[in-house]
Design a protein around this motif. Structure first.
Motif, PDB file in Angstrom:
ATOM      1  N   GLU A 125      -4.461   2.696   4.450  1.00  0.00           N
ATOM      2  CA  GLU A 125      -4.859   1.490   3.625  1.00  0.00           C
ATOM      3  C   GLU A 125      -4.432   0.232   4.079  1.00  0.00           C
ATOM      4  O   GLU A 125      -5.206  -0.915   4.393  1.00  0.00           O
ATOM      5  CB  GLU A 125      -4.198   1.519   2.131  1.00  0.00           C
ATOM      6  CG  GLU A 125      -4.619   2.778   1.289  1.00  0.00           C
ATOM      7  CD  GLU A 125      -3.758   3.966   1.626  1.00  0.00           C
ATOM      8  OE1 GLU A 125      -3.234   3.869   2.565  1.00  0.00           O
ATOM      9  OE2 GLU A 125      -3.926   4.851   0.552  1.00  0.00           O
ATOM     10  N   CYS A 181       0.800  -1.107  -0.061  1.00  0.00           N
ATOM     11  CA  CYS A 181      -0.179   0.030  -0.156  1.00  0.00           C
ATOM     12  C   CYS A 181       0.748   1.402  -0.070  1.00  0.00           C
ATOM     13  O   CYS A 181       1.966   1.306   0.498  1.00  0.00           O
ATOM     14  CB  CYS A 181      -0.936   0.108   1.226  1.00  0.00           C
ATOM     15  SG  CYS A 181      -2.029  -1.267   1.388  1.00  0.00           S
ATOM     16  N   GLU A 182       0.208   2.371  -0.642  1.00  0.00           N
ATOM     17  CA  GLU A 182       0.793   3.817  -0.287  1.00  0.00           C
ATOM     18  C   GLU A 182       0.867   4.018   1.071  1.00  0.00           C
ATOM     19  O   GLU A 182       2.128   4.674   1.428  1.00  0.00           O
ATOM     20  CB  GLU A 182       0.062   4.627  -1.475  1.00  0.00           C
ATOM     21  CG  GLU A 182       0.560   5.957  -1.326  1.00  0.00           C
ATOM     22  CD  GLU A 182      -0.452   7.169  -2.069  1.00  0.00           C
ATOM     23  OE1 GLU A 182      -0.364   8.232  -1.582  1.00  0.00           O
ATOM     24  OE2 GLU A 182      -0.701   6.498  -3.179  1.00  0.00           O
ATOM     25  N   VAL A 184      -0.180  -7.840   4.227  1.00  0.00           N
ATOM     26  CA  VAL A 184      -0.454  -6.233   4.192  1.00  0.00           C
ATOM     27  C   VAL A 184       0.671  -5.332   4.688  1.00  0.00           C
ATOM     28  O   VAL A 184       1.017  -5.483   5.730  1.00  0.00           O
ATOM     29  CB  VAL A 184      -1.697  -5.834   4.673  1.00  0.00           C
ATOM     30  CG1 VAL A 184      -1.949  -4.573   4.382  1.00  0.00           C
ATOM     31  CG2 VAL A 184      -2.853  -6.967   4.408  1.00  0.00           C
ATOM     32  N   PHE A 239      -7.597   6.981  -1.930  1.00  0.00           N
ATOM     33  CA  PHE A 239      -8.467   5.741  -1.403  1.00  0.00           C
ATOM     34  C   PHE A 239      -9.704   6.243  -0.904  1.00  0.00           C
ATOM     35  O   PHE A 239     -10.604   5.414  -0.751  1.00  0.00           O
ATOM     36  CB  PHE A 239      -7.315   5.353  -0.374  1.00  0.00           C
ATOM     37  CG  PHE A 239      -7.840   3.986   0.248  1.00  0.00           C
ATOM     38  CD1 PHE A 239      -7.755   2.810  -0.144  1.00  0.00           C
ATOM     39  CD2 PHE A 239      -8.509   4.136   1.682  1.00  0.00           C
ATOM     40  CE1 PHE A 239      -8.310   1.644   0.609  1.00  0.00           C
ATOM     41  CE2 PHE A 239      -9.016   3.216   2.516  1.00  0.00           C
ATOM     42  CZ  PHE A 239      -9.201   1.983   1.777  1.00  0.00           C
ATOM     43  N   VAL A 262      -1.475  -1.091  -4.232  1.00  0.00           N
ATOM     44  CA  VAL A 262      -2.649   0.015  -3.838  1.00  0.00           C
ATOM     45  C   VAL A 262      -1.900   1.222  -3.986  1.00  0.00           C
ATOM     46  O   VAL A 262      -1.270   1.812  -2.980  1.00  0.00           O
ATOM     47  CB  VAL A 262      -3.378  -0.448  -2.591  1.00  0.00           C
ATOM     48  CG1 VAL A 262      -4.361   0.507  -2.259  1.00  0.00           C
ATOM     49  CG2 VAL A 262      -3.853  -1.776  -2.256  1.00  0.00           C
ATOM     50  N   VAL A 290     -10.541  -0.534  -5.403  1.00  0.00           N
ATOM     51  CA  VAL A 290     -10.376  -0.917  -3.999  1.00  0.00           C
ATOM     52  C   VAL A 290     -11.556  -2.004  -3.900  1.00  0.00           C
ATOM     53  O   VAL A 290     -11.384  -3.122  -3.095  1.00  0.00           O
ATOM     54  CB  VAL A 290     -10.630   0.165  -2.918  1.00  0.00           C
ATOM     55  CG1 VAL A 290     -10.559  -0.442  -1.598  1.00  0.00           C
ATOM     56  CG2 VAL A 290      -9.276   1.110  -3.099  1.00  0.00           C
TER      57      VAL A 290
END
Length: 194
Positions: A11, A5-6, A31, A105, A63, A179
């Motif tokens: 996120e 994820c960014e 994650v 997001f 993401v 998403v």
């Protein structure tokens, strides 16, 4: 499944909350934020390098937001070029999927409450989220976003699909998010463990 994820929190907290709520084993789903930075291209490169460390994943998701990132389009292209180009430790070609959001997001979260049919700045997304008719308690980095909104996922998914029917991620200006695709994948996996 590897999800990079960014954001280090927003996120990651959302997807970790799904994993915990649905009791998905960490052995199956990792994650994490990108250690290389928050530009989309850095996220894609980190996911490639992280995958190559062990090659234990069957799927990789990256993401990231459009925001004002200069590498957004390059990241979409690199993710597309990497799709099925990497092989895991079983010799199987691995899906490598970009999960972009335009502008960010939080558009996904806003779609739980209302349609967004025109370009929208990230600051407006936050302001709209905090309105009484939406999610006035929303806070970036919250660990309760999934729990607070999970009953509204079907409406958000329908809205995200409608956006995909009208717009595409490559434009980078019109509202867009995938998403729901990743959320759906996690919920589908959860169904196998129930």
């Amino acid at each position: 499944m590897l999800i990079v994820c960014e954001g280090a929190k927003t996120e990651v907290n959302y997807f970790e909350a799904i994993r915990k709520d649905k009791r998905l084993p960490t052995a199956h789903i990792a994650v994490m934020p990108s250690d290389y930075g928050t530009s989309p291209l850095q996220i894609v490169q980190y996911a490639i390098d992280r995958f190559n460390q062990t090659k234990e994943f069957d799927r990789v998701y990256v993401v990231f937001d459009r925001d004002d990132h200069l590498t957004y389009h390059n990241a979409l292209a690199k993710a597309g070029a990497t799709d099925k180009a990497l092989k895991n430790d079983g010799g199987v070609k691995v899906p490598f999927v970009a999960i972009p959001s335009v502008p960010n997001f939080e558009l996904w979260v806003l779609l739980h409450f209302r349609d967004v049919l025109a370009p929208i700045h990230r600051d407006v997304v936050y302001a709209e989220l905090k309105k009484p008719a939406a999610y006035p308690g929303y806070a970036k980095n919250s660990v309760t976003v999934f729990t607070d909104t999970k009953e509204l996922i079907p409406a958000a998914k329908a809205r995200a699909e409608a956006l995909r029917d009208s717009f595409n991620a490559h434009d980078g200006n019109d509202p867009y998010t995938d998403v729901d695709v990743l959320t759906g994948e996690l919920l589908k996996i959860a169904g196998r463990f129930n």
